[in-house]
Scaffold this active site. Structure first.
Site, PDB file in Angstrom:
ATOM      1  N   TRP A   1      -5.968  11.338   2.263  1.00 60.41           N
ATOM      2  CA  TRP A   1      -4.687  10.758   2.687  1.00 60.41           C
ATOM      3  C   TRP A   1      -3.568  11.704   2.282  1.00 60.41           C
ATOM      4  O   TRP A   1      -3.558  12.217   1.163  1.00 60.41           O
ATOM      5  CB  TRP A   1      -4.440   9.399   2.026  1.00 60.41           C
ATOM      6  CG  TRP A   1      -3.053   8.882   2.318  1.00 60.41           C
ATOM      7  CD1 TRP A   1      -2.638   8.270   3.466  1.00 60.41           C
ATOM      8  CD2 TRP A   1      -1.895   8.967   1.466  1.00 60.41           C
ATOM      9  NE1 TRP A   1      -1.297   7.960   3.384  1.00 60.41           N
ATOM     10  CE2 TRP A   1      -0.809   8.388   2.164  1.00 60.41           C
ATOM     11  CE3 TRP A   1      -1.674   9.494   0.191  1.00 60.41           C
ATOM     12  CZ2 TRP A   1       0.473   8.305   1.626  1.00 60.41           C
ATOM     13  CZ3 TRP A   1      -0.397   9.413  -0.341  1.00 60.41           C
ATOM     14  CH2 TRP A   1       0.655   8.813   0.367  1.00 60.41           C
TER      15      TRP A   1
ATOM     16  N   GLU B   1      -7.454   8.639   6.207  1.00 57.53           N
ATOM     17  CA  GLU B   1      -6.694   7.387   6.032  1.00 57.53           C
ATOM     18  C   GLU B   1      -5.300   7.511   6.626  1.00 57.53           C
ATOM     19  O   GLU B   1      -4.552   8.431   6.311  1.00 57.53           O
ATOM     20  CB  GLU B   1      -6.610   7.076   4.531  1.00 57.53           C
ATOM     21  CG  GLU B   1      -5.756   5.875   4.175  1.00 57.53           C
ATOM     22  CD  GLU B   1      -5.636   5.688   2.673  1.00 57.53           C
ATOM     23  OE1 GLU B   1      -4.845   4.829   2.246  1.00 57.53           O
ATOM     24  OE2 GLU B   1      -6.323   6.407   1.913  1.00 57.53           O
TER      25      GLU B   1
ATOM     26  N   LYS C   1      -1.365   5.796   7.798  1.00 61.03           N
ATOM     27  CA  LYS C   1      -0.306   4.990   7.190  1.00 61.03           C
ATOM     28  C   LYS C   1       0.822   4.797   8.197  1.00 61.03           C
ATOM     29  O   LYS C   1       0.984   5.599   9.112  1.00 61.03           O
ATOM     30  CB  LYS C   1       0.228   5.670   5.927  1.00 61.03           C
ATOM     31  CG  LYS C   1       1.035   4.735   5.022  1.00 61.03           C
ATOM     32  CD  LYS C   1       1.239   5.330   3.636  1.00 61.03           C
ATOM     33  CE  LYS C   1       1.895   4.306   2.707  1.00 61.03           C
ATOM     34  NZ  LYS C   1       2.034   4.813   1.340  1.00 61.03           N
TER      35      LYS C   1
ATOM     36  N   ASP D   1      -6.656   1.144   5.084  1.00 61.14           N
ATOM     37  CA  ASP D   1      -5.995   0.610   3.894  1.00 61.14           C
ATOM     38  C   ASP D   1      -5.232  -0.631   4.319  1.00 61.14           C
ATOM     39  O   ASP D   1      -4.392  -0.587   5.222  1.00 61.14           O
ATOM     40  CB  ASP D   1      -5.043   1.648   3.301  1.00 61.14           C
ATOM     41  CG  ASP D   1      -4.461   1.209   1.966  1.00 61.14           C
ATOM     42  OD1 ASP D   1      -3.799   0.149   1.930  1.00 61.14           O
ATOM     43  OD2 ASP D   1      -4.631   1.927   0.971  1.00 61.14           O
TER      44      ASP D   1
ATOM     45  N   HIS E   1      -1.413  -0.525   4.894  1.00 65.80           N
ATOM     46  CA  HIS E   1      -0.828   0.559   5.669  1.00 65.80           C
ATOM     47  C   HIS E   1      -0.525   0.209   7.122  1.00 65.80           C
ATOM     48  O   HIS E   1      -0.546   1.081   7.990  1.00 65.80           O
ATOM     49  CB  HIS E   1      -1.751   1.774   5.619  1.00 65.80           C
ATOM     50  CG  HIS E   1      -1.722   2.483   4.310  1.00 65.80           C
ATOM     51  ND1 HIS E   1      -2.286   3.720   4.111  1.00 65.80           N
ATOM     52  CD2 HIS E   1      -1.181   2.138   3.104  1.00 65.80           C
ATOM     53  CE1 HIS E   1      -2.115   4.102   2.852  1.00 65.80           C
ATOM     54  NE2 HIS E   1      -1.456   3.149   2.226  1.00 65.80           N
TER      55      HIS E   1
ATOM     56  N   HIS F   1      -9.686   0.501   1.838  1.00 64.23           N
ATOM     57  CA  HIS F   1      -8.949   0.425   0.588  1.00 64.23           C
ATOM     58  C   HIS F   1      -8.239  -0.921   0.621  1.00 64.23           C
ATOM     59  O   HIS F   1      -7.342  -1.138   1.438  1.00 64.23           O
ATOM     60  CB  HIS F   1      -7.923   1.557   0.470  1.00 64.23           C
ATOM     61  CG  HIS F   1      -8.493   2.799  -0.135  1.00 64.23           C
ATOM     62  ND1 HIS F   1      -7.730   3.914  -0.419  1.00 64.23           N
ATOM     63  CD2 HIS F   1      -9.751   3.097  -0.555  1.00 64.23           C
ATOM     64  CE1 HIS F   1      -8.500   4.840  -0.959  1.00 64.23           C
ATOM     65  NE2 HIS F   1      -9.718   4.363  -1.052  1.00 64.23           N
TER      66      HIS F   1
ATOM     67  N   ASP G   1       3.999  -1.979   2.717  1.00 62.19           N
ATOM     68  CA  ASP G   1       3.053  -1.487   1.723  1.00 62.19           C
ATOM     69  C   ASP G   1       3.661  -1.508   0.322  1.00 62.19           C
ATOM     70  O   ASP G   1       4.678  -0.880   0.066  1.00 62.19           O
ATOM     71  CB  ASP G   1       2.670  -0.049   2.100  1.00 62.19           C
ATOM     72  CG  ASP G   1       1.667   0.535   1.132  1.00 62.19           C
ATOM     73  OD1 ASP G   1       0.986  -0.234   0.460  1.00 62.19           O
ATOM     74  OD2 ASP G   1       1.576   1.764   1.064  1.00 62.19           O
TER      75      ASP G   1
ATOM     76  N   ASP H   1       1.192  -2.391  -2.529  1.00 64.48           N
ATOM     77  CA  ASP H   1       0.053  -2.233  -3.445  1.00 64.48           C
ATOM     78  C   ASP H   1       0.063  -3.245  -4.581  1.00 64.48           C
ATOM     79  O   ASP H   1      -0.119  -2.895  -5.750  1.00 64.48           O
ATOM     80  CB  ASP H   1       0.014  -0.804  -3.992  1.00 64.48           C
ATOM     81  CG  ASP H   1      -0.297   0.215  -2.904  1.00 64.48           C
ATOM     82  OD1 ASP H   1      -1.341   0.052  -2.263  1.00 64.48           O
ATOM     83  OD2 ASP H   1       0.495   1.136  -2.690  1.00 64.48           O
TER      84      ASP H   1
ATOM     85  N   ASP I   1      -7.365  -0.429  -4.011  1.00 70.16           N
ATOM     86  CA  ASP I   1      -6.275   0.536  -4.148  1.00 70.16           C
ATOM     87  C   ASP I   1      -4.952  -0.195  -4.356  1.00 70.16           C
ATOM     88  O   ASP I   1      -4.266  -0.538  -3.402  1.00 70.16           O
ATOM     89  CB  ASP I   1      -6.196   1.424  -2.899  1.00 70.16           C
ATOM     90  CG  ASP I   1      -5.118   2.507  -3.030  1.00 70.16           C
ATOM     91  OD1 ASP I   1      -4.593   2.693  -4.142  1.00 70.16           O
ATOM     92  OD2 ASP I   1      -4.812   3.153  -2.012  1.00 70.16           O
TER      93      ASP I   1
END
Length: 412
Positions: free
Chosen positions: A180, A221, A223, A254, A257, A281, A289, A291, A321
């Site tokens: 990524w 990956e 985003k 992810d 993302h 992820h 995003d 996390d 993640d």
């Protein structure tokens, strides 16, 4: 077996579900647990912390400051989590006494991690680190217009794949090597094509070296946007899905993302139509995003249903993640991993074949009614039995609080 589990077992048996079988399957599903939750994505290179599209918020006491503390915290977290675990590493967690640039990392810098993994019965996955570096400060790496900077990151990608292949060979299990990059622009670009062509060329060079599939699984990956790169992302979803399909790579999704109206659970069966392997992820986005620590929400349940109902347990590589520095970091590991496992168990406890049969027969009233009824079945009692068989229980928080008092707070 306790009485509550035996009663739950009977209840599930009435709808054609074998709870003992579900527990045994859950035990074998590997979850790759990210090491960077323990030190706020700091790594061992310097004391500056994460930068370049990565941001950890909060200042909870007890952050791991070196490899010994991180390994100790991670080992303690593993002791509170059942099932099959893997450890997810970034390149910035290389262990060496000398200062080494990222384009020159060597496989032996991860021998201590291999030893740690073997001692704790886990396997390792790997990620090159394209952020928190002087050559990533302007938000461009593999797509940078400066060839010198671009070449530096190409070398980093190549050495990272060499490390991952070495890890896979040594541990006798394929190492997922996920790429990524944060590349993008804060404001509206004059050209969207040129950076993507540079990224494509860089990736072509990185993946020109071939390794045995039993050593490494390569993934890319995408985003939507990054911090400070809100207007344009070079490696967006369309770019990476097409690149992965054309080059025989694994596409990593992810869960943080995408646009808030998108759901990753719906993307899984689409990719399964065309791919032998896909990777995840798992994070928890809040609006965009962010996390956050994974919770047992509806989307996590749907994500797990798509893995289980499509017989894709061996096809979907699950990793976590997130990085939350506002709460106890060990608790964050335990909460997120256990919730991922709870969601998978919930999916394993559904009569998926029967529900699919109702859909195919267009008996939508029954499908909706039964799907809602199954939501209140005693999942918790089966979860408790899983924990019991793994030598665990739900009283883990007291142990974390004691560890915080005895270990973490003494780091302040």
């Amino acid at each position: 077996m306790n009485k509550r589990y035996l009663e739950a077992k009977e209840i599930y048996a009435k709808i054609g579900v074998d709870t003992d079988k579900a527990i045994e399957i859950l035990k074998k599903i590997p979850i790759s647990i990210h090491c960077w939750q323990g030190d706020d994505v700091g790594g061992f290179e310097n004391k500056l912390g994460a930068t370049g599209g990565i941001q950890t918020t909060g200042n909870y006491p007890g952050k791991a400051r070196n490899k010994d503390e991180l390994m100790s915290d991670y080992k303690f977290a593993l002791s509170l989590i059942g099932g099959t675990k893997r450890i997810n590493l970034h390149a910035i967690y290389a262990i060496t006494d000398e200062k080494v640039e990222r384009d020159n990392i060597k496989p032996e810098y991860f021998d201590e991690w291999l030893k740690f993994a073997k001692e704790n019965n886990v396997k390792i996955d790997f990620n090159p680190t394209f952020f928190s570096h002087k050559y990533a400060e302007d938000g461009m790496t593999l797509s940078h217009p400066n060839k010198m900077i671009r070449d530096f990151w190409i070398r980093h990608g190549k050495t990272s794949r060499e490390v991952a292949a070495y890890i896979g060979k040594m541990q006798k299990s394929p190492c997922l090597c996920n790429l990524w990059v944060p590349d993008g622009l804060k404001d509206t670009p004059a050209s969207r094509l040129e950076p993507r062509m540079r990224l494509k060329d860089s990736l072509d060079q990185i993946y020109s070296v071939k390794y045995p599939k039993e050593y490494i699984i390569d993934s890319v990956e995408s985003k939507v946007f990054g911090i400070g790169l809100e207007s344009y992302t070079v490696g967006n979803n369309e770019f990476y899905q097409i690149y992965a399909a054309k080059n025989g790579l694994c596409c990593l999704l992810d869960t943080g993302h995408y646009h808030p109206t998108e759901v990753v659970s719906d993307k899984i069966p689409s990719l399964l139509c065309f791919n032998d392997k896909i990777a995840l992820h798992v994070s928890r986005p809040v609006r965009w995003d962010s996390d956050h620590v994974v919770i047992l929400d509806d989307e996590l349940k749907e994500l797990s249903k798509e893995i289980v109902r499509n017989n894709a347990i061996d096809k979907v590589i699950i990793g976590l993640d997130y990085f939350d520095a506002s709460i106890n970091r060990i608790a964050a590991w335990v909460i997120g991993t256990r919730n991922m496992q709870k969601a998978l168990l919930n999916a394993l406890l559904l009569p998926n074949d029967n529900l699919t049969k109702l859909q195919n027969e267009q008996r939508f009233t029954e499908l909706l009614a039964l799907s809602e009824e199954y939501k209140t079945l005693p999942l918790g009692d089966v979860w408790d039995e899983f924990l019991s068989q793994e030598g665990l229980d739900n009283n883990w928080l007291e142990k974390v609080q004691k560890y915080e008092k005895d270990v973490l707070l003494k780091r302040c």
